[in-house]
Motif scaffolding. Sequence first.
Motif, short mmCIF file in Angstrom:
data_model
loop_
_atom_site.label_atom_id
_atom_site.label_comp_id
_atom_site.label_asym_id
_atom_site.label_seq_id
_atom_site.Cartn_x
_atom_site.Cartn_y
_atom_site.Cartn_z
N MET A 43 0.84 -1.21 0.00
CA MET A 43 0.00 0.00 0.00
C MET A 43 0.87 1.25 0.00
SD MET A 43 -3.16 0.73 -0.08
CE MET A 43 -3.56 2.40 -0.46
N LEU A 71 3.93 15.16 -12.76
CA LEU A 71 2.95 15.88 -13.58
C LEU A 71 2.87 17.33 -13.14
CD1 LEU A 71 0.26 13.11 -13.36
CD2 LEU A 71 1.70 13.61 -15.32
N LEU A 95 4.63 5.67 -5.20
CA LEU A 95 4.64 5.71 -6.67
C LEU A 95 3.75 6.82 -7.19
CD1 LEU A 95 4.45 2.06 -8.01
CD2 LEU A 95 5.88 3.91 -8.88
N LEU A 96 2.57 6.86 -6.59
CA LEU A 96 1.60 7.83 -7.07
C LEU A 96 2.05 9.25 -6.81
CD1 LEU A 96 -1.60 6.21 -7.09
CD2 LEU A 96 -1.52 8.63 -7.61
N LEU A 97 2.69 9.40 -5.64
CA LEU A 97 3.20 10.72 -5.28
C LEU A 97 4.22 11.17 -6.33
CD1 LEU A 97 3.50 13.08 -3.38
CD2 LEU A 97 5.18 11.76 -2.10
N TYR A 138 -4.92 7.69 -13.84
CA TYR A 138 -3.68 8.27 -14.37
C TYR A 138 -3.20 7.40 -15.52
CZ TYR A 138 -3.51 11.14 -10.19
OH TYR A 138 -3.80 12.05 -9.22
N ASN A 187 -1.13 14.12 -19.39
CA ASN A 187 -0.41 14.87 -18.37
C ASN A 187 -1.33 15.37 -17.27
OD1 ASN A 187 -1.70 16.71 -19.86
ND2 ASN A 187 0.13 17.76 -20.62
N SER A 188 -2.60 14.97 -17.27
CA SER A 188 -3.42 15.26 -16.11
C SER A 188 -4.35 14.07 -15.89
CB SER A 188 -4.22 16.55 -16.31
OG SER A 188 -5.00 16.44 -17.46
N ALA A 228 -5.53 3.48 -3.55
CA ALA A 228 -4.81 3.58 -4.82
C ALA A 228 -4.53 2.19 -5.36
CB ALA A 228 -3.50 4.33 -4.63
N ARG A 229 -4.57 2.06 -6.66
CA ARG A 229 -4.44 0.74 -7.25
C ARG A 229 -3.67 0.83 -8.56
NH1 ARG A 229 -10.20 -1.75 -7.63
NH2 ARG A 229 -10.30 -1.44 -5.39
N ASP A 230 -2.76 -0.10 -8.76
CA ASP A 230 -2.03 -0.17 -10.02
C ASP A 230 -2.76 -1.16 -10.92
OD1 ASP A 230 -0.34 -0.47 -12.11
OD2 ASP A 230 1.45 -0.93 -10.92
N PHE A 234 4.49 10.15 -9.26
CA PHE A 234 3.76 10.32 -10.50
C PHE A 234 3.12 11.70 -10.58
CE2 PHE A 234 0.60 8.98 -13.61
CZ PHE A 234 1.43 8.25 -14.43
N THR A 235 2.40 12.05 -9.53
CA THR A 235 1.71 13.34 -9.54
C THR A 235 2.69 14.49 -9.47
OG1 THR A 235 1.19 12.65 -7.31
CG2 THR A 235 -0.67 13.04 -8.79
N TYR A 273 -2.98 3.92 -13.39
CA TYR A 273 -3.16 3.95 -11.95
C TYR A 273 -4.55 4.45 -11.66
CZ TYR A 273 1.86 3.49 -11.24
OH TYR A 273 3.14 3.05 -11.23
N VAL A 324 2.57 1.89 -3.26
CA VAL A 324 1.69 2.45 -4.29
C VAL A 324 1.53 3.94 -4.09
CG1 VAL A 324 -0.59 2.36 -5.32
CG2 VAL A 324 0.49 0.26 -4.49
N TRP A 325 1.35 4.34 -2.84
CA TRP A 325 1.22 5.78 -2.57
C TRP A 325 2.47 6.53 -2.99
CZ3 TRP A 325 -2.85 8.31 -2.43
CH2 TRP A 325 -4.02 7.80 -1.83
N THR A 345 -2.30 14.08 -2.05
CA THR A 345 -1.33 13.16 -2.68
C THR A 345 -0.24 12.76 -1.69
OG1 THR A 345 -0.26 15.13 -3.52
CG2 THR A 345 -1.61 13.87 -5.07
N GLU A 346 -0.11 13.50 -0.58
CA GLU A 346 0.99 13.17 0.33
C GLU A 346 0.62 12.07 1.31
OE1 GLU A 346 1.84 17.08 1.65
OE2 GLU A 346 2.82 17.55 -0.27
#
Lengths: 147, 649
Positions: free
Chosen positions: A1, A15, A7-9, B569, B574-575, B542-544, A11-12, B549, A4-5, B599-600
């Motif tokens: 978990m 961007l 990774l997403l961080l 995603y 890009n968004s 969150a899921r891959d 990722f964002t 994503y 994944v977060w 996101t944090e």
Amino acid sequence: MKRVWALLLLFTLALAQTPTGEPPPDLSPEVFRIASELRCPVCQGESAAESNAGVSQEMRRQIAEMLKEGKSEEAIKQYFVERYGEWILYAPPKRGINWLLWLAPAIGLLVFGFGLWRYLAEARRREAELALSEEEIRALERRLEEE
Amino acid sequence: MTPGLLGNVALVLGFVFTALGLVLSAVAWWAKDARYVEAAKRAAVFSFLAALLAFAALEWALLTDDFSIAYTAKNHSTKSPTWVKFATLWAALEGSILLWATFQALYTLFAARRLRDYWMAPAVLGTLFGVQLFFFAVMLFVANPFTPVPNPPTEGPGPNPLLQNHWMMAVHPVLMYLGFVGISVPFAYAVAAMLARRYQSWVAETRWWTLVAFGFLTAAIFAGGWWSYEVLGWGGYWAWDPVENASFIPWLLLVAFLHTALVQERRGMFKTWNFAYVTLAFAATVFGTFLTRSGVIQSVHAFVEGAVGPVFLGFLLAVLFVGFSLLSRVASEVRDVGGLNLVSREGLLLGASLVFATMAFVVVLGTLFPLIVEAATGDKVSVGSPFFDSVFAPLGTVLLLLMGAGPLFPWGRLDAYAARALSVMLSALALSMALSLFLGATFGVALGVGLFAYNLVAVFAQAGRGVAAWRKKARGVLAAVFAYLTRARRQVGAQLVHFGVALAALAIVFSQAYRVDAQKTLEVGERAVVAGVPLTLHRLDARDEGFRYAVIAEVEVPGVGRMYPRLHYYPTMNSPLAAPSVHYGLYNDDYLILQAFDTEQGRWATLRLVRTPMVLWLWIAGGIILFGVFYIVFPGFALRRRESAEVAA
């Protein structure tokens, strides 16, 4: 978990679309109603209410703020017109060449209606021309009987 | 054998057989020899098989991840689910032209099989082959999906994520092309009728085809609306986007044609008008494609590809040139004769087609207006929903009034039954308007309710009249009702369509007037009121998912249960793309969008709730309209089979 977060961080952040951390403001139905009549300046044919581009989110935030300040809908739209030009309005203001657009339904009905009227008048006139008089009918009947 | 090679061979074969069909049709026309028509019909079979082969070749490349051709290299990804891979064929320009060509070949084949009149047949086939040749030529010379790639990549970007987000995207374009291409058959019949100087019979002969095209186009428009509702993430179904408009223009012209065609069938009048309507409807499909493919107009749907734009513009001009040079000949030869009493069914039909034509004019002008103004004054303007909504409201009102009355009126006059029914309908309109206003509705909503009541009464009055006519022949009321429903299929189907339109109008009025849209940020575990609805945010996940994503919020909505709006995603975008969660209800739809999230640490999420009344009824109305069309169109097969069986016997 956690992974994944993370990774997403990444990722964002890559961007870098909106600054992280700060949640977007709360918006009332009134904001969306006004935003729906304004164009999203960077989108392809979407309104500021539909689009989620950064500019549109910022526009919605500004509308919410101006509403809080007690500005009227007209004043808010005027603000955006001053910044972006009249192009920002999805309903062009009723003046000058734009009247052509606003009167289009009336012009259409009048032109098509006039065409229809002329067509019908013409068809009726021809029918009257072609119609046989009583005498002609009697003459023809007589000839039929003779033959 | 590679997909690229097979595809190119198939395209060349398709082009050759189509050209052959065109030549054979031309010879049949000049030599007045029906044997060449039979040969041209065979060419139609082979050109369809070639198109099918090209289609299969591209699917082969997509499903086996073959990146050696340009189309897959640009639009395909190995990570997409299988249905997305299959639908990628029509997700971009070259493939969608292949789909168009395949459907054109299919329609040419079906039209060829149903041809009866050997005087017109060569010209019908010739026109269809001509249109088909254009599409094969575009693929061979301008937008070839099978162009080889010198150094094939091992992975591609995949189709536009907007198209991957919903299965509807696999369906909507297919329906749209079936509708667009369907119009080519009435157009071909019209051209043939004008060439053969058979000005009267073609309107009846093409009714079936026109209804088929109308059915597919209607289905496509509803499917597109539904797609935009479920995918675009703002809770609306129609945005007056230029490309939506481009699909609406041929629809409006087709409907205008359907109504004046009835007048021509009955009274032999409006021959030139009907020809003009069909030509314009067909030209509008090409015009729409030109708009979408040329980048002239900005839109969410547009594939911007420069080279194809001018080619389609040229084709559009060619269609208009052929159409209008024939039209001017017809206009100089045909002199319609007859007095028309306008207080009659034909009068109301003409009124309806007048309004439809005006609507088409308004949509064309509104869509092109920004270009016109920029060319004339250099200023930039935008024309969107606030304009179209305010202009379509009065036009729609007139249309709904005509729609209820039209089928009740007898031909040529107004009779006592229609007059009585009309007075009941108008009373229903006035009463329900007054009641709605009393209950606090706005004028617009009250008018919408009134017009629905008016049309509802009209449907019953019309059915009453139909059943009464059958009572003389059938024993008992039930038998009469049964006879009316099964024997008067055209009337019953038309009534179903009209009722569906009235219901759709009501749903549009309510969903426009009472839509509530609000946004709020909630902490995980927090409960807060958004747009009058208390929401609880339970979890954020969150899921891959391999090709993307997903961030998923779990939200409790009272009376609905848990809803899961998502943000997707995609590596190519890009968004993030919002995938809303929709709960359909008989009264209201709840539509939840995940706008943003922490996101944090994943501690908060921003939710947007759109609560819209009666949207479900819009989709139901679409279903009723389509069922009505199907009800009229279907016996076409059955009757013809019986007919040919009788002939054979």
